[in-house]
Design a protein around this motif. Sequence first.
Motif, PDB file in Angstrom:
ATOM      1  N   PRO A 159       0.717  -1.167  -0.041  1.00  0.00           N
ATOM      2  CA  PRO A 159      -0.152  -0.054  -0.096  1.00  0.00           C
ATOM      3  C   PRO A 159       0.815   1.276   0.101  1.00  0.00           C
ATOM      4  CG  PRO A 159      -0.767  -1.564   1.616  1.00  0.00           C
ATOM      5  CD  PRO A 159       0.385  -2.178   1.204  1.00  0.00           C
ATOM      6  N   ASN A 160       0.612   2.133  -0.833  1.00  0.00           N
ATOM      7  CA  ASN A 160       1.239   3.638  -1.057  1.00  0.00           C
ATOM      8  C   ASN A 160       2.679   3.155  -1.292  1.00  0.00           C
ATOM      9  OD1 ASN A 160      -1.100   4.663  -0.422  1.00  0.00           O
ATOM     10  ND2 ASN A 160      -0.714   4.795   1.784  1.00  0.00           N
ATOM     11  N   VAL A 161       3.251   2.153  -1.731  1.00  0.00           N
ATOM     12  CA  VAL A 161       4.724   1.894  -1.996  1.00  0.00           C
ATOM     13  C   VAL A 161       4.786   1.709  -3.674  1.00  0.00           C
ATOM     14  CG1 VAL A 161       6.627   0.815  -1.611  1.00  0.00           C
ATOM     15  CG2 VAL A 161       5.410   1.466   0.012  1.00  0.00           C
ATOM     16  N   ASP A 162       5.304   2.398  -4.367  1.00  0.00           N
ATOM     17  CA  ASP A 162       5.682   2.194  -5.744  1.00  0.00           C
ATOM     18  C   ASP A 162       7.155   1.510  -5.836  1.00  0.00           C
ATOM     19  OD1 ASP A 162       6.387   1.955  -8.481  1.00  0.00           O
ATOM     20  OD2 ASP A 162       5.154   3.657  -9.034  1.00  0.00           O
ATOM     21  N   PRO A 163       7.507   0.422  -6.406  1.00  0.00           N
ATOM     22  CA  PRO A 163       8.960  -0.194  -6.486  1.00  0.00           C
ATOM     23  C   PRO A 163       9.855   0.951  -7.010  1.00  0.00           C
ATOM     24  CG  PRO A 163       7.408  -2.023  -6.832  1.00  0.00           C
ATOM     25  CD  PRO A 163       6.602  -0.857  -6.838  1.00  0.00           C
ATOM     26  N   ALA A 164       9.331   1.528  -8.075  1.00  0.00           N
ATOM     27  CA  ALA A 164      10.030   2.682  -8.853  1.00  0.00           C
ATOM     28  C   ALA A 164      10.625   3.712  -7.982  1.00  0.00           C
ATOM     29  CB  ALA A 164       9.298   3.154  -9.978  1.00  0.00           C
ATOM     30  N   ASP A 165       9.847   3.937  -6.842  1.00  0.00           N
ATOM     31  CA  ASP A 165      10.198   4.901  -5.843  1.00  0.00           C
ATOM     32  C   ASP A 165      11.200   4.483  -4.737  1.00  0.00           C
ATOM     33  OD1 ASP A 165       8.872   6.854  -7.208  1.00  0.00           O
ATOM     34  OD2 ASP A 165       6.796   6.194  -6.010  1.00  0.00           O
ATOM     35  N   ILE A 166      11.594   3.125  -4.793  1.00  0.00           N
ATOM     36  CA  ILE A 166      12.331   2.579  -3.564  1.00  0.00           C
ATOM     37  C   ILE A 166      13.783   3.434  -3.901  1.00  0.00           C
ATOM     38  CG2 ILE A 166      13.872   0.761  -2.787  1.00  0.00           C
ATOM     39  CD1 ILE A 166      11.151  -0.690  -3.376  1.00  0.00           C
ATOM     40  N   SER A 167      14.431   3.970  -2.926  1.00  0.00           N
ATOM     41  CA  SER A 167      15.767   4.737  -2.921  1.00  0.00           C
ATOM     42  C   SER A 167      16.863   3.766  -2.918  1.00  0.00           C
ATOM     43  CB  SER A 167      16.018   5.632  -1.780  1.00  0.00           C
ATOM     44  OG  SER A 167      15.983   4.912  -0.446  1.00  0.00           O
ATOM     45  N   THR A 168      17.812   3.858  -4.081  1.00  0.00           N
ATOM     46  CA  THR A 168      18.904   2.856  -4.296  1.00  0.00           C
ATOM     47  C   THR A 168      20.032   3.494  -3.868  1.00  0.00           C
ATOM     48  OG1 THR A 168      18.734   3.000  -6.385  1.00  0.00           O
ATOM     49  CG2 THR A 168      17.711   1.362  -5.635  1.00  0.00           C
ATOM     50  N   PHE A 169      21.132   2.684  -3.522  1.00  0.00           N
ATOM     51  CA  PHE A 169      22.552   3.245  -3.396  1.00  0.00           C
ATOM     52  C   PHE A 169      23.320   2.826  -4.703  1.00  0.00           C
ATOM     53  CE2 PHE A 169      26.922   2.792  -1.921  1.00  0.00           C
ATOM     54  CZ  PHE A 169      27.040   4.110  -1.562  1.00  0.00           C
ATOM     55  N   ILE A 170      24.092   3.750  -5.121  1.00  0.00           N
ATOM     56  CA  ILE A 170      24.813   3.422  -6.381  1.00  0.00           C
ATOM     57  C   ILE A 170      26.272   3.362  -5.931  1.00  0.00           C
ATOM     58  CG2 ILE A 170      25.331   4.058  -8.826  1.00  0.00           C
ATOM     59  CD1 ILE A 170      22.387   3.564  -8.139  1.00  0.00           C
ATOM     60  N   PRO A 171      26.939   2.378  -5.881  1.00  0.00           N
ATOM     61  CA  PRO A 171      28.240   2.381  -5.197  1.00  0.00           C
ATOM     62  C   PRO A 171      29.367   2.964  -6.118  1.00  0.00           C
ATOM     63  CG  PRO A 171      27.326   0.113  -5.111  1.00  0.00           C
ATOM     64  CD  PRO A 171      26.298   0.989  -5.809  1.00  0.00           C
ATOM     65  N   LYS A 172      29.010   2.780  -7.585  1.00  0.00           N
ATOM     66  CA  LYS A 172      29.938   3.494  -8.363  1.00  0.00           C
ATOM     67  C   LYS A 172      29.989   4.921  -8.322  1.00  0.00           C
ATOM     68  CE  LYS A 172      27.247   3.952 -12.776  1.00  0.00           C
ATOM     69  NZ  LYS A 172      27.167   3.502 -13.999  1.00  0.00           N
ATOM     70  N   ASN A 173      29.122   5.626  -7.544  1.00  0.00           N
ATOM     71  CA  ASN A 173      29.038   7.411  -7.620  1.00  0.00           C
ATOM     72  C   ASN A 173      29.856   7.644  -6.145  1.00  0.00           C
ATOM     73  OD1 ASN A 173      27.818   7.324  -9.991  1.00  0.00           O
ATOM     74  ND2 ASN A 173      26.004   7.683  -9.048  1.00  0.00           N
ATOM     75  N   SER A 174      30.397   6.403  -5.477  1.00  0.00           N
ATOM     76  CA  SER A 174      31.020   6.807  -4.131  1.00  0.00           C
ATOM     77  C   SER A 174      32.361   6.466  -4.225  1.00  0.00           C
ATOM     78  CB  SER A 174      30.207   6.022  -2.969  1.00  0.00           C
ATOM     79  OG  SER A 174      31.028   6.105  -1.861  1.00  0.00           O
ATOM     80  N   SER A 175      33.615   7.357  -3.507  1.00  0.00           N
ATOM     81  CA  SER A 175      34.801   7.059  -3.740  1.00  0.00           C
ATOM     82  C   SER A 175      35.166   6.214  -2.611  1.00  0.00           C
ATOM     83  CB  SER A 175      35.467   8.193  -3.663  1.00  0.00           C
ATOM     84  OG  SER A 175      35.243   9.223  -2.547  1.00  0.00           O
ATOM     85  N   THR A 176      34.308   5.993  -1.716  1.00  0.00           N
ATOM     86  CA  THR A 176      34.672   5.233  -0.363  1.00  0.00           C
ATOM     87  C   THR A 176      33.924   3.759  -0.357  1.00  0.00           C
ATOM     88  OG1 THR A 176      32.592   6.336   0.526  1.00  0.00           O
ATOM     89  CG2 THR A 176      35.243   7.082   1.111  1.00  0.00           C
ATOM     90  N   SER A 177      33.362   3.369  -1.328  1.00  0.00           N
ATOM     91  CA  SER A 177      32.886   1.954  -1.651  1.00  0.00           C
ATOM     92  C   SER A 177      33.983   0.859  -1.767  1.00  0.00           C
ATOM     93  CB  SER A 177      31.982   1.895  -2.986  1.00  0.00           C
ATOM     94  OG  SER A 177      30.579   2.346  -2.621  1.00  0.00           O
TER      95      SER A 177
END
Length: 463
Positions: free
Chosen positions: A131-149
Amino acid sequence: MTNFMALSHLLSVLFLLTTATTAAANTITIPLTPLEIKHASSDSYGYKLLNSLASSSLSRAQHLKSKSPIKTKTNSSSLSTPLSSHSYGGYSISLSFGTPPQLVTLIFDTGSSLVWFPCTAHYLCFGCYFPNVDPADISTFIPKNSSTSKLIGCKNPKCAWILGSEIACSQTCPSYMIQYGLGSTAGILLSETLDFPNKKFPDFLSGCSVVSTRQPAGIAGFGRGKESLPSQLGVGKFSYCLLSRKFDDTSVSSNLVLDMGSDSGNSTTSHVSYTTFLKNPTGADPAFRQYYYVLLRKIVVGTRRVKIPYRFSSPGSDGNGGTIVDSGSTFTFMEKPVFDAVAEEFIKQVGNDSRAPKEEIESGLRPCFKISGDKSVNIPKLTFRFKGGSKMALPLENYFAFYGNKSAICLTIVTENSVEPGISSTGPAIILGSFQVQNFYLEFNLAQEKFGFARKNCSGRQK
């Protein structure tokens, strides 16, 4: 099959990751924040929502009572963050990881330990239409955009925190898979920077999940395992106040407060009742060692004490029995003999002729009592009494919910039933869920091994 093919493809993509670190600072407070979604605030619940929450609470209980939830596939400072409630039964916080920081929303969970987030631009979530959750709106972490991954190496001790010391591997820690009752998640382990507004924690172990089922957000594990957020940050105590469920999916939030440092747990809070945490069962499956056990001595309905057989009230060395506090469960779960005694006492004191059998079938809860028309019922008080004499007297809205158009009210405690048969008799006998402690201040004093609670208006608004 396609799920596992997608998983193996995405995991292989992740092995291309690399890199660095960051520094430290002072005081932190985290809001338990909601997703900004329109929601009709109400004191009553439709039978579909009640049934869904009852079913998810039973599935959660099955997960917590089962063994081995994680599998492999080959000086004082204070932090606080907002805490928010959602219609699928969870409370969430938002945390920032990486350099530069990326904000992700995570479900706050005292019943598990790994902190993981949906990861990569290719993240897949199956069955996530909550209810009230669209999978497209789930916030994701992008490792390649982080210099500390950085990937966790096979020889890194943190790999064994999750997968055990007996694992065989060559370079990187094998991928993990975790079951959560209703859902599951799988991915690989990262070392990343956890970034608060004025304090950074480099080399924080986190799970980078690339595929999940029925998980509307990542999980912030606050259990007793080495990999949990409190353990990794050296938290002396943490506390929070759970908003009333009528604020589900709104912009209202309360605070989760982390007290850091060696002296942070040495003080107690005024007007708070305390009971001691029990030592976790040493001979039990490792899954049971991450829970927060308390000794629930008595359950009182009205003025009548409900007898709890000792094998249910206190955990054995095998981890069976006892009571745990779990923010990830919505409705409190009780083993059938305990639940039946509590339900029978309510029926005895309210009257069997007031039962609402249709509402019980539709909601999956029992007992339900009719309150429509000229029908009025007197509901007895429910009190939990813990070791040390502390008493948790619940307000009516914390253990009964109005049904639909307020034609009935239903007890919001669950047990094994015909809809969800076969719940394991292993593990904790009573799981204290979040619905029962809404509008309570809760304190987990890890330094003094105490659990504290007190009634509080968590929204700060007039009821």
